[in-house]
Design an enzyme around this catalytic site. Structure first.
Site, PDB file in Angstrom:
ATOM      1  N   ARG A  16     -51.218 -22.922  39.916  1.00 39.85           N
ATOM      2  CA  ARG A  16     -51.446 -21.475  39.989  1.00 39.85           C
ATOM      3  C   ARG A  16     -51.122 -20.972  41.396  1.00 39.85           C
ATOM      4  O   ARG A  16     -50.125 -20.298  41.621  1.00 39.85           O
ATOM      5  CB  ARG A  16     -52.915 -21.155  39.630  1.00 39.85           C
ATOM      6  CG  ARG A  16     -53.189 -19.700  39.340  1.00 39.85           C
ATOM      7  CD  ARG A  16     -53.308 -18.798  40.564  1.00 39.85           C
ATOM      8  NE  ARG A  16     -54.382 -19.199  41.476  1.00 39.85           N
ATOM      9  CZ  ARG A  16     -54.541 -18.645  42.674  1.00 39.85           C
ATOM     10  NH1 ARG A  16     -53.720 -17.688  43.108  1.00 39.85           N
ATOM     11  NH2 ARG A  16     -55.512 -19.068  43.474  1.00 39.85           N
ATOM     12  N   ASP A  17     -51.938 -21.327  42.360  1.00 39.61           N
ATOM     13  CA  ASP A  17     -51.809 -20.820  43.725  1.00 39.61           C
ATOM     14  C   ASP A  17     -50.455 -21.195  44.329  1.00 39.61           C
ATOM     15  O   ASP A  17     -49.790 -20.372  44.971  1.00 39.61           O
ATOM     16  CB  ASP A  17     -52.958 -21.408  44.564  1.00 39.61           C
ATOM     17  CG  ASP A  17     -53.132 -20.743  45.920  1.00 39.61           C
ATOM     18  OD1 ASP A  17     -52.200 -20.079  46.389  1.00 39.61           O
ATOM     19  OD2 ASP A  17     -54.207 -20.903  46.511  1.00 39.61           O
ATOM     20  N   HIS A 212     -57.343 -23.503  53.989  1.00 42.25           N
ATOM     21  CA  HIS A 212     -55.902 -23.501  54.256  1.00 42.25           C
ATOM     22  C   HIS A 212     -55.608 -24.281  55.531  1.00 42.25           C
ATOM     23  O   HIS A 212     -56.478 -24.432  56.388  1.00 42.25           O
ATOM     24  CB  HIS A 212     -55.394 -22.061  54.372  1.00 42.25           C
ATOM     25  CG  HIS A 212     -55.150 -21.421  53.037  1.00 42.25           C
ATOM     26  ND1 HIS A 212     -54.437 -20.270  52.881  1.00 42.25           N
ATOM     27  CD2 HIS A 212     -55.526 -21.790  51.794  1.00 42.25           C
ATOM     28  CE1 HIS A 212     -54.380 -19.958  51.594  1.00 42.25           C
ATOM     29  NE2 HIS A 212     -55.044 -20.852  50.913  1.00 42.25           N
ATOM     30  N   CYS A 243     -51.135 -17.232  50.270  1.00 45.20           N
ATOM     31  CA  CYS A 243     -51.494 -15.942  49.675  1.00 45.20           C
ATOM     32  C   CYS A 243     -50.418 -14.930  50.011  1.00 45.20           C
ATOM     33  O   CYS A 243     -50.240 -14.568  51.170  1.00 45.20           O
ATOM     34  CB  CYS A 243     -52.846 -15.456  50.169  1.00 45.20           C
ATOM     35  SG  CYS A 243     -53.243 -13.797  49.531  1.00 45.20           S
ATOM     36  N   ASN A 252     -51.909 -24.168  51.666  1.00 43.90           N
ATOM     37  CA  ASN A 252     -53.112 -24.770  51.128  1.00 43.90           C
ATOM     38  C   ASN A 252     -53.296 -26.161  51.714  1.00 43.90           C
ATOM     39  O   ASN A 252     -52.333 -26.800  52.137  1.00 43.90           O
ATOM     40  CB  ASN A 252     -52.982 -24.896  49.600  1.00 43.90           C
ATOM     41  CG  ASN A 252     -53.246 -23.588  48.890  1.00 43.90           C
ATOM     42  OD1 ASN A 252     -54.302 -22.991  49.050  1.00 43.90           O
ATOM     43  ND2 ASN A 252     -52.274 -23.127  48.118  1.00 43.90           N
TER      44      ASN A 252
END
Lengths: 309, 309
Positions: A16-17, A212, A243, A252
């Site tokens: 996802r991210d 992060h 992000c 991340n």
């Protein structure tokens, strides 16, 4: 891999991210292969998709298909991110086990990210909780407090605001609330202080540390969170993602390095490191040319390495 | 930069550890410019050179000249690495303030690195101590226990061996003994355990934590060492360096990221981060094309960043 129960939960957010932060769209079949490889390594919670309009994030257009496949993997907690009630409806319809809703502690970031104030997001969360109660009472809802450690738009974020918001989302019905260093501004002292305060406020409903590595402190911050009792950690294979709405934010925590750290410390993750490293293969295959990060993959496991028993 | 005394000592090892690990030889004038820039940022201990035969390490052929220049910088502790008595003679003649002698906890690494057993190195240290006592009694001697956390040649290194060796080098007359993760195999639990044991054995004579970022755990290991009372940390600007005799080992902790971590935590380093980042300029100028590492330099300081007061 030990037969005993894991002591920490590594929640993989790459599908996802990670995928929503890169320009390319990974074909669905590659996503499924990658998720299978993550699962095969022992990962038991994966944020597999984001339920957002496909015109905003074409990378996530196949969210329902990805969820459907992930649900076939026994024992896997299938998570999805939803930005609002509409996303939650779609995610619940797809059958996810767990929803995560980002709620920003920075008003500026909240407005930029979801065009809602923090209070409006808490109200949106309450609507999602009611929907969940009606349609899928077994589904868990996490509210991830984003920009909890600072914001690239407004700068410092008051710790009182974070603690207030964590309490507010639990009050609104979330099952757990984690803290996200969306912008890579956290430091270990702040991580210990803030998680300590949040745990004093919401206890065992304290959720994941989502750190992060923007300034290289990702693992130190995870260690700091572990020290004060956090046992769930978000990370991304190959460090994919960040992000897109927090300018300058990137990186991340790398799942491979995080798992290596815990296993080397003798803390069971339930994950087989060699299989985890092998899961980079399908990721790379589905996103050719995309840079992957991670020091452990580059260096390999140390000679005579013994995982947690 | 705060006017108050620093709470941790950042010992910059780039001009020695970094430069001796790269193929190119930095011209002397560039070395001096780089050392000046490090000093201007507030760094007050620099390992400026290694006193080894120039045919083995041509990068260090100008060691005496570099020391001579460094000695003109007020308040700077000028350190040099020496592998043996002969190197110590040259370093003392050059006028260094502090010697560091690597003593490996791994017998295999000791033989490969300096062609001596551990016991022979302790005896060599005792000879260096006698020489120092005669010629320059004000000079400090550090014995850095290398491969303290594992060895790429022999694998695991017994913690008892490390504690024994730390006690032995102090017994032999070293002023302090630090622990080096030469091979990037350390983890935070081990760092806490081992520094705790060493401090129990040699107390305030415990020296620097010299951590590597080989598997991404460099800062987490520094945090772990700080947690158990360590207050001196070796690091290298741009993460330059490693150990040429430990195959697969690479990556000193990046000074920029380490200083950012401590300053963000409110722990005074005495170093101005902007000036520290600027010190990459002369490094890059003297080693064109050499890759530099560091996340903080890439991301920049966070919006509204406040250093330790």
């Amino acid at each position: 891999m030990s037969s005993q129960a894991p002591e920490v939960l590594i929640s993989e957010v790459g599908p996802r991210d990670g995928l929503q932060s890169v320009k390319a769209t990974m074909p669905t079949t590659d996503k499924l292969r990658w998720i299978d490889a993550l699962y095969a390594s022992g990962i038991r919670e994966i944020e597999v998709a984001s339920f957002v309009p496909a015109r905003l994030l074409p990378q996530m257009a196949d969210a329902a298909d990805v969820v459907r496949h992930a649900l076939t993997l026994p024992g896997l907690t299938v998570m999805a991110l939803v930005p609002n009630l509409r996303g939650a409806e779609a995610a619940l319809a797809a059958g996810v086990h767990k929803l995560t809703l980002p709620v920003s502690a920075s008003e500026a970031h909240s407005l930029a990210n979801v065009r809602k104030t923090r209070q409006e997001m808490v109200e949106e969360l309450a609507r999602i909780v009611r929907l969940r109660d009606e349609r899928a009472p077994g589904v868990k809802i996490e509210a991830g407090i984003s920009t909890a450690f600072g914001c690239t738009l407004q700068g410092a974020v008051a710790e009182d605001d974070v603690v207030w918001l964590a309490a507010a989302v639990i009050e609104a019905g979330a099952d757990e609330s984690g803290l996200s260093d969306t912008t890579g501004m956290a430091n270990p002292a702040q991580v210990r202080r803030l998680f300590h305060r949040v745990r004093a406020e919401i206890g065992e409903r304290t959720g994941a540390a989502h750190m992060h590595n923007t300034r290289g402190l990702g693992l130190a911050n995870c260690l700091a969170a572990y020290d004060v009792g956090v046992r769930t950690f978000d990370s991304s294979l190959g460090g994919l993602g960040g992000c897109p709405y927090a300018p300058g934010a990137s990186g991340n925590v790398v799942t491979e390095d995080l798992v290596f750290m815990f296993e080397a410390m003798g803390i069971r993750t339930g994950i087989d490191l060699n299989r985890l490293l092998a899961a980079r293969g399908p990721l790379q295959a589905g996103l050719p040319g995309e840079p992957l990060y991670g020091m452990t993959p580059e260096a390999g496991l140390p000679k005579g390495f013994v995982p947690a028993a």
